[in-house]
Structure formats: C-alpha cells, structure tokens
Design a protein around this motif. Structure first.
Motif, PDB file in Angstrom:
ATOM      1  N   TYR A  91      25.660  59.336   7.143  1.00 38.48           N
ATOM      2  CA  TYR A  91      24.966  58.761   8.300  1.00 38.48           C
ATOM      3  C   TYR A  91      24.089  57.583   7.876  1.00 38.48           C
ATOM      4  O   TYR A  91      24.027  56.563   8.558  1.00 38.48           O
TER       5      TYR A  91
ATOM      6  N   ALA B   6      31.983  60.478  16.131  1.00 39.00           N
ATOM      7  CA  ALA B   6      32.679  59.391  16.811  1.00 39.00           C
ATOM      8  C   ALA B   6      31.680  58.482  17.523  1.00 39.00           C
ATOM      9  O   ALA B   6      31.812  57.252  17.504  1.00 39.00           O
ATOM     10  N   THR B   7      30.662  59.095  18.116  1.00 39.17           N
ATOM     11  CA  THR B   7      29.697  58.305  18.880  1.00 39.17           C
ATOM     12  C   THR B   7      28.874  57.406  17.969  1.00 39.17           C
ATOM     13  O   THR B   7      28.667  56.220  18.256  1.00 39.17           O
ATOM     14  N   ILE B   8      28.403  57.965  16.860  1.00 39.90           N
ATOM     15  CA  ILE B   8      27.547  57.173  15.973  1.00 39.90           C
ATOM     16  C   ILE B   8      28.360  56.005  15.395  1.00 39.90           C
ATOM     17  O   ILE B   8      27.863  54.877  15.292  1.00 39.90           O
TER      18      ILE B   8
ATOM     19  N   SER C 247      32.327  64.946  18.073  1.00 43.04           N
ATOM     20  CA  SER C 247      31.929  64.020  19.122  1.00 43.04           C
ATOM     21  C   SER C 247      30.791  63.124  18.618  1.00 43.04           C
ATOM     22  O   SER C 247      30.776  61.914  18.848  1.00 43.04           O
ATOM     23  N   TYR C 248      29.858  63.738  17.896  1.00 36.23           N
ATOM     24  CA  TYR C 248      28.714  62.993  17.379  1.00 36.23           C
ATOM     25  C   TYR C 248      29.150  61.924  16.384  1.00 36.23           C
ATOM     26  O   TYR C 248      28.725  60.770  16.467  1.00 36.23           O
TER      27      TYR C 248
ATOM     28  N   ALA D 284      29.261  48.726  17.702  1.00 36.30           N
ATOM     29  CA  ALA D 284      28.788  47.879  18.797  1.00 36.30           C
ATOM     30  C   ALA D 284      27.694  46.942  18.294  1.00 36.30           C
ATOM     31  O   ALA D 284      27.623  45.774  18.669  1.00 36.30           O
TER      32      ALA D 284
ATOM     33  N   GLN E 260      30.937  69.424  18.977  1.00 39.85           N
ATOM     34  CA  GLN E 260      29.807  68.501  19.086  1.00 39.85           C
ATOM     35  C   GLN E 260      29.726  67.598  17.871  1.00 39.85           C
ATOM     36  O   GLN E 260      29.424  66.418  17.971  1.00 39.85           O
ATOM     37  N   GLN E 261      29.977  68.197  16.689  1.00 40.30           N
ATOM     38  CA  GLN E 261      29.894  67.438  15.445  1.00 40.30           C
ATOM     39  C   GLN E 261      30.906  66.292  15.453  1.00 40.30           C
ATOM     40  O   GLN E 261      30.575  65.148  15.139  1.00 40.30           O
TER      41      GLN E 261
ATOM     42  N   ALA F  12      30.926  54.497  16.851  1.00 43.79           N
ATOM     43  CA  ALA F  12      31.161  53.515  17.907  1.00 43.79           C
ATOM     44  C   ALA F  12      29.907  52.693  18.176  1.00 43.79           C
ATOM     45  O   ALA F  12      29.971  51.472  18.367  1.00 43.79           O
ATOM     46  N   LEU F  13      28.755  53.351  18.163  1.00 41.80           N
ATOM     47  CA  LEU F  13      27.512  52.621  18.432  1.00 41.80           C
ATOM     48  C   LEU F  13      27.193  51.642  17.312  1.00 41.80           C
ATOM     49  O   LEU F  13      26.747  50.524  17.556  1.00 41.80           O
TER      50      LEU F  13
END
Lengths: 450, 425
Positions: free
Chosen positions: A280, A234-236, A231-232, A242, A228-229, A238-239
């Motif tokens: 973060y 990578a998601t943050i 994945s998180y 964006a 999850q970490q 990518a966002l």
C-alpha cells in the motif's frame, strides 16, 4: 489416466505408495475383523460431517492453499470410533464435492487422510486414550491423548501433501512462508474435533450441528473479508491511477512501485502484514505529487530553489493525505522518507543510513527502478540490465545495498514485466512533464538565485 | 450559566436520552447484582470465576463492526453459557439470576480496564445493552434451571427438550437485543425505526447466530467436559472473531482510504478544501432523512466523496472548483470522467453510475443518490465552509428556485431540514 501421465515418476511412485498403504490398512482391518464391532451410526454421521467440511474448505489468507476444517471430524472419529473408524472417515474425502478434481487426486486425498486418521488413532491409543463416547468423569483423561493425536495428524497431513507437491514440481504454488500461521489455525481447528467428541455423550449428532454453526459463520465472515479485501485493492489501485492521469508518462507507476516494493520485501522475508502494508505504501508513495504545481513539473531547464522546494515537499503532502488511514506506522514512514538517500543528501529530512526507515529504503529502490525502466518524454525506457547496473552504482550512496541486492535477486528469479511502450501522447491529452524527480540518471538541476 | 460549564454539557449531550436511560438501568442492575451477591455470598465460586474470566477475556477482545457498532462476541457467548448452565460435570449449577448479573458486570469491568488504561473508553451504551439483555435472559431462565436439570437426570433423561427451551429463549433474547439496538440507533443517527431495524438485523444476524449457538454449546459442553469446556470452547469462537475482526478492519480502512484519497482534488487545487468531506457528510444525512438503508448510504458516501474525482483529468483547475458555476456540458464531462475512474475498480459499478448521473437534472430521473449529490454539491458550492445563516438561507432559496426542473423537491426539503437541524446544534 491423463493426470498420471503428466507427472514425473517419483511422484507416480509416491502416489502408488500412499494409496497402497491406505488399501493395505483397509485390507488388514477387514482381515483382522476389526471393522465389525465399530459403532456404524456414529461413523456414518462423522463421515457425513467430514464430507460436508471437506467440500467447503475454509479459505484462509494463505495464498491458494485451501485449509479445510474437515479433519476435526476425523479427529473426533479417532476418539469415538478408533483408528480404523478414523481411517474410514478420512477415506470419504475421495467423494468430496470438488468439480473437476481428477480421480487420482481424489484417491490420493482419501488415502492420505485415511493414513493420517489411522496413525493419529494409534497414537491416541498408545497415549492411553480410550476409544468410546467419553463420559463426564473421563473427559480430563482424554485431553492429553487427544492433543497427541492432533499433534501427529497435522504435520503428517502436511508432509504427505507437501511431498506430492514437491515431487510433481508444484511446490512453489503453496508458499511455505505462511506455514506458521497455517499450522496454528490448523491446530485451532483440532479443538473443534474435541468439542464434537466431548459433546457426543450429551446430544449425539446435534453436537456436530452446534459446532458447525460458528464454523459456518466464521467461513462467511472470512468470505466477506476476502471480498472486501479484493474490492479494496482494486479501489486503491484505481484511485492512485486517477491521481496519475494528470501525467501521461507516469501512468501505472504506482502499481509497479507497489509490485517492486512487494518483491523486495518478500525477498528479505517480511511477514504477511508488513508485506501488505508496504504494497500500500508503494502504491500511495507519490499521491502528494498532485500538490506540486504543474508548471514546475513541466518547466524546461533547471529549477529555481523555490521550485525545487515545492518538489521536495511532495512526500509530506502525501503523508498529509493518507494520514487518516489505519495503516501500519511503517507505511507512513515509507511514504514520508522515500526520497532520503544513504549519504544523507536526500529530502525531506536528510536522514542517512540506518536512520532511514526500512520501508522508505525499499520504496526508494523500487521507485527509481520503475522510473528508469519506463518511457519518459526526454528518453526511452532503459533496459532492466542498465537499470539494475544503475541501482548497483547508487548502492551505498543513494540506495541501501541490502535492498538493491534483494531486488536484483528477486528480479533474476521472477523477471520483470516491462512496461507497455508509450506511444507519444496525443495533443489534447493531459499534460506531460519534462521532469521526473524519481529518475536517478537525470538529477534535477537547481540554480541558485543568489 | 457561566461559559466554563458549556463544554461539560456539550459532552453530556452527545448521549441521547434513550442511551442515558439504558445506561442507568444497566448500572442500577449491575449494582443490585453485585450487592446481592456480596450479601448472600458467591454460590459455586469456581464456576463463577471460570466464566467471569472468559467474559473478561471476551470484553478485552471486543471489536468494532462497521457503523461504529461495538461487539464482544466471546464475552457475550460466555455470558450466555453461564446463564444457561445447568450443571458442570455432575454438580448442579445453583447460581441465581442476580449472581449472573454480578458475574457479567465484574467480568466486563475487568475486561474494560486494560482498554481504559491505554485510553480507549468503551461505548457505554453497547456495554449496557450487553449487560441488560444478558440479565433479561437470566431472569427468564434461571428460575427454570432446576426443573430443566431434573429432566436431564435419571435413566430416561433427555437433553432434547432442554435444548429446545434454551434455543427458544436465546432467540427471544437476541431479538430483543436487536430491537433495543434499533431503537438506540434510530435515535442516535435520526433514522426511521424500520430502516434502523433492518440495518441492525443485517449486521447482527450472523454474529448473533454464532454467539447464540456457542453459548448453548458452552452450557452443554460444561456438562460433559467439566470446566475444560471453557478452554476448548474458546477456540471455535476465536476463529469467528478473527474473521470478523479482519472484516471490520478492512471495511474501516476502505472508508478511510476513500476519504483520504478524495482529498487529492483539494490538494491539487481543483476544489475548495473540505468540499468532498462536507458534501459526503451532508449527503449521508440527507439520504438518511429520506430513509435510505445502510448499504445504500455507504454507496452514497463513496459517490459523494469521489464526485469531483473526474476533475483530475482536466488540464486546468476550475476556479474555486465550483461545478455549479461551470456550463453543464463541462460538468457532465467531469462526471463522465469521474465515473470512468471509479469503474476502473471493477467493483464499484453502482457508485460509478451515481457519479456519472450526478449532474442530470431532476426531470431526467437520475437515481436518488445522484439527485442528493446534485443538490448537496450545489449547496456546498454556494455556502462553502461558511457558517453564516443568511448565506445558507439565500443558498437554500436559490436551490428552491430550481425545484422540479433541476432539483428533486423531496431532496431539497430534506436538505433544508438537515441544514436547519445542524445550524441549531
């Protein structure tokens, strides 16, 4: 042995000494006839348990260091079958399932566990521990010698491994920073061993299974957490990227600021939790910029006060967006105040010196550095040297000198991956801005309307 | 009824009837246990206090798993251990089932107090469930305790069959617990029971296994290690608890972050304020209505939150952000751009696929989550934040007009039911 050839000679000598010591122990025990009276069935079960645990290292959050719980089996062996038995159990580490592990490393691994097991066993006996299946009445007498054995096993194991890493020049691969956390969890695992030994009298080998179940569930949980970490993260990233697609030139800014902030924070010795938080915060520091009208960012020439006010609002906008996330409060403060200046002339609140939160002081340096070393529509990227000189010049007025110093030190050591060269944006791409509010060498011109 | 009463009844209504029943049964049981124990006196107080303290510590260290499920693994294992306890050292344990209930109740209360003091109330139904399932096991097991203890005594005494009985009863208890959780869940979020049961099993299985084996371990350990077992035992489960706390923490942060960052389209003026959040809430409700399980619902929620993220790549915001009003080529391009952003994560490929196909008309058979987002997005573009029932009705009619070609009839009907239900509350 190809692996051996690549090592410097002190490392080779060290390997030979440790493996030789283990072999010597083995020979000594055989000659002294101390292996014959061992409780072989118990030893076998423990060895099997050790092997299972050793083959499935529990991943802790320590970077690249696999912490294996196998030594709870070795410590149980200390109680149940004595120093010689513990050494034998430890030796089976050489057989563990690690595809691709060279034989020398296997041998060393088995040998160091054997030495640790033997020494822990001797300590256990010296402190008055009896080598036997503990009975009910004797359990409380067991705790102190066991604690002694565990206290010796853990650091000895660590030192033996640390030495080979230092001698072979890999020391920086296992960061010593996480050591405290590492030792605490290791000592926690020691209690598993006591549990196995203590339960042996009641249900024999089933005790091992019962102890293993929560362990495997914990391992599963850690695995899920790490997945999850990742994945998180990578998601943050990518966002955030964006959010930046709107402005061609600042693409990748967030990840680089996150990286640089992390470098500074690590340099000044921040703990792992705060380190994660500042990464973060660095990533998210400019999300509020989307609230600034594009026409303000694109405007050529000086801004009106009103337009400048819109830019000054972006840290607060950013804070508004991310406030619902369960970060450390410091991360929010970092986002909110990353444009404050040491001399109090920054925004949004005009804080000065130590009033500025630590996170914000770090992000300010990282932010300005990346702005200077990236291409802009009005100039090319500056070199790292010029940018650091610029940071030094601003230290004390704009930046915190401590953070600038830490950053320069980290840069000298680790270097900085320069940004890819920006090819001029194609005509139909998202718009480019002519202003960079982060760039200290190009302060935004504001004209008074009066 | 005067208007001042309304807030109280509202607050009360948040507990479903099933939860209320559960809480009152557990409450009565706790009172019975405490009163009974007070009347006959605490048998073997040192055991009761030792285990009670561990229960309290476990309750203090409770954690919230994904889906707002409150669990207290250490407390649950300690309660199991106390229930299954046959002897401590050489002393036979003689406590009655009601004393088990009393120890659990007092321990839990003690563990909850510090949380209450800092303003974090417990989930009453989760606590009640823990107490009730613990009590059920106690009433089934304690009467057998004496004869089981006899089997372990003497020269040919064996623990193997005792272990079998313990394992069997623990498994039955865990199953009951999951069933109970599923019933409550189904009622609370209005999911089908079968779906809720599968979700609960998926969530509860790993922790349940750890708690069950630790409980047995504790009972056995107390035999050979005396009360020291409690200290030694706390460590293994603590490791498990740490792992799950971290997991639950990152899951929560993940969702919060996607929620927060999905607002950037609103801040930038691309879509109306609150649009992403409303679409995601409504989509999840519709998905649940259509029997989707929790992992799929999470993907649906992510996709719904980020369905407009492609607009960030646009040069100019669409007026009002209403994608239902732009031409379909433009809408498709936004969907493609958004999917591209999400695909960048490298981990949310299914979410990206949902976002990519969100404008495909129903006859092209996009995946169900895409069909849901399409309908809900259109509905929200038409209704917005308005609570006007006529406007909602008119928008529903417009959606119904597109049934078959544009919208999935099942999705539209489910949406109508959800909207109708929300309007009534």
């Amino acid at each position: 042995m190809a692996v051996l050839r690549g090592l410097p000679w002190p490392a080779k000598a060290y390997l030979v000494v440790v493996i030789g010591a283990a072999a010597g122990l083995f020979g000594h025990s055989v000659a002294g006839g101390r292996l014959a009276p061992l409780d072989w069935p118990t030893l076998l079960v423990l060895a099997l348990l050790f092997l299972v645990c050793e083959s499935m290292p529990t991943l802790l959050s320590v970077k690249r260091a696999a912490v294996s719980v196998s030594f709870s089996a070795a410590l149980a062996a200390v109680v149940l079958v004595g120093p010689e038995g513990a050494a034998l159990v430890g030796m089976t580490a050489a057989l563990s399932v690690h595809p691709g592990l060279p034989p020398v490393k296997r041998l060393f691994n088995g040998a160091q566990f054997a030495v640790c097991g033997y020494v822990a066993g001797m300590v256990y006996q010296h402190l008055g521990g009896k080598t036997d299946v503990p009975d009910i009445a004797g359990f409380n007498d067991l705790i102190l010698p066991y604690a002694g054995a565990a206290a010796v096993f853990v650091p000895l194991n660590f030192i033996l491994i640390a030495f080979i890493l230092i001698l072979s020049g890999q020391a920086d691969q296992v960061p010593l920073r996480g050591l405290a956390q590492f030792l605490v969890s290791y000592l926690g695992y020691a209690t598993f061993g006591l549990l196995i030994a203590g339960l042996w009298a009641t249900v024999n080998s089933i005790s091992a299974v019962l102890v293993l179940i929560p362990l495997f569930v914990a391992r599963w949980g850690f695995g899920q957490y790490l997945a999850q970490q990742r994945s998180y993260d990578a998601t943050i990233a990518a966002l955030c990227q964006a959010v930046e697609t709107k402005d061609y030139y600042t693409r990748g800014h967030c990840t680089r600021v996150s990286l640089a902030s992390g470098m500074i924070a690590e340099e000044i010795g921040m703990g792992p939790e705060r380190l994660r938080a500042i990464r973060y915060a660095g990533m998210l520091h400019d999300v509020g910029k989307l609230g600034v009208p594009t026409k303000v960012l694109q405007k050529e020439g000086p801004l009106t006060e009103e337009e400048f006010a819109a830019i000054q609002l972006h840290p607060m906008r950013g804070l508004e967006i991310v406030r619902g996330i369960d970060f450390l409060d410091e991360a929010f403060a970092g986002i909110m105040h990353h444009h404050e200046r040491q001399d109090g002339k920054g925004y949004p609140m005009g804080l000065a010196g130590d009033e500025i939160p630590e996170f914000a002081r770090i992000i300010a340096v990282a932010d300005a550095f990346d702005a200077m070393t990236s291409d802009r529509s009005y100039r090319n990227a500056r070199s790292v040297e010029i940018a650091t000189a610029e940071l030094r010049k601003g230290a004390g007025t704009q930046f915190d000198p401590v953070m600038v110093g830490a950053f320069v030190k980290a840069l000298d050591r680790d270097g900085w991956q320069p940004t890819r060269k920006v090819t001029p944006p194609p005509e139909d791409a998202a718009e480019t801005t002519t202003k960079d509010h982060d760039d200290p060498t190009m302060p935004i011109q504001v004209v008074s309307e009066r | 009824m005067s208007s001042t009463v309304v807030p109280t009844t509202r607050a009360f209504q948040r507990l479903d009837s099933g939860q209320l029943l559960l809480i009152s049964v557990a409450g009565l049981l706790a009172v019975a246990g405490v009163v009974h124990t007070a009347a006959v006196g605490l048998v073997q107080p040192e055991f009761a206090i030792g285990f009670g303290a561990l229960i309290a510590a476990g309750e203090l260290a409770r954690l919230t798993m994904p889906g707002n499920r409150e669990v207290a693994p250490i407390g649950a294992a300690a309660a199991l251990g106390y229930t299954l306890l046959l002897d401590v050292g050489t002393t036979e344990a003689l406590h009655s089932p009601l004393q088990v209930v009393a120890v659990m109740a007092v321990g839990m209360a003690a563990g909850v107090l510090p949380h209450l003091a800092v303003g974090r109330p417990p989930q009453l139904d989760a606590m009640a469930r823990r107490l009730l399932t613990g009590a059920l096991l106690a009433f089934a097991y304690r009467p057998l305790a004496d004869s089981l203890h006899g089997m372990t005594r003497g020269p040919d005494g064996s623990w193997t069959s005792v272990l079998g009985v313990m394992a069997l009863l623990v498994m039955v208890t865990l199953t009951l617990d999951v069933l109970l959780a599923a019933v409550l869940r189904a009622e609370q979020v209005r999911a089908a029971f079968g779906v809720a049961l599968r979700d609960e099993v998926r969530m509860a299985a790993p922790l349940g296994v750890a708690v069950g084996s630790s409980g047995i371990l504790l009972a056995l350990a107390s035999h050979s290690m005396d009360m020291a077992a409690l200290l030694v035992f706390a460590a293994p489960l603590l490791v498990t608890q740490v792992a799950f706390r971290k997991y639950a923490g990152i899951r929560a942060t993940y969702l919060q972050t996607v929620r927060a960052l999905s607002q950037v389209t609103e801040v930038a003026g691309y879509v109306e304020p609150g649009h992403s959040r409303r679409v995601s809430r409504l989509s999840v409700a519709v998905g649940r209505e259509l029997g989707m399980a929790e992992p799929e619902l999470l993907e649906l929620e992510y996709a719904a939150l980020m369905h407009d993220i492609g607009q960030l790549s646009l040069r100019d915001p669409i007026p009002g952000g209403a994608t239902v009003l732009v031409d379909s080529a433009q809408a498709r391009r936004i969907a493609e751009l958004g999917a591209e952003v999400i695909r960048q994560t490298g981990v949310l490929d299914r979410v990206a696929e949902i976002v990519r196909r969100q404008c495909d008309p129903c006859i092209e058979m996009p995946p169900l989550p895409s069909r849901i987002i399409k309908a809900v997005n259109a509905y929200d573009d038409l209704v917005g934040a308005s609570t006007d029932r006529d406007r909602a009705g008119a928008s529903m009619e417009r959606l119904r007009g597109g049934i078959g070609a544009e919208y999935d009839p099942d999705v539209v009907e489910a949406l109508a039911r959800v909207v109708d239900r929300l309007a009534r509350y």
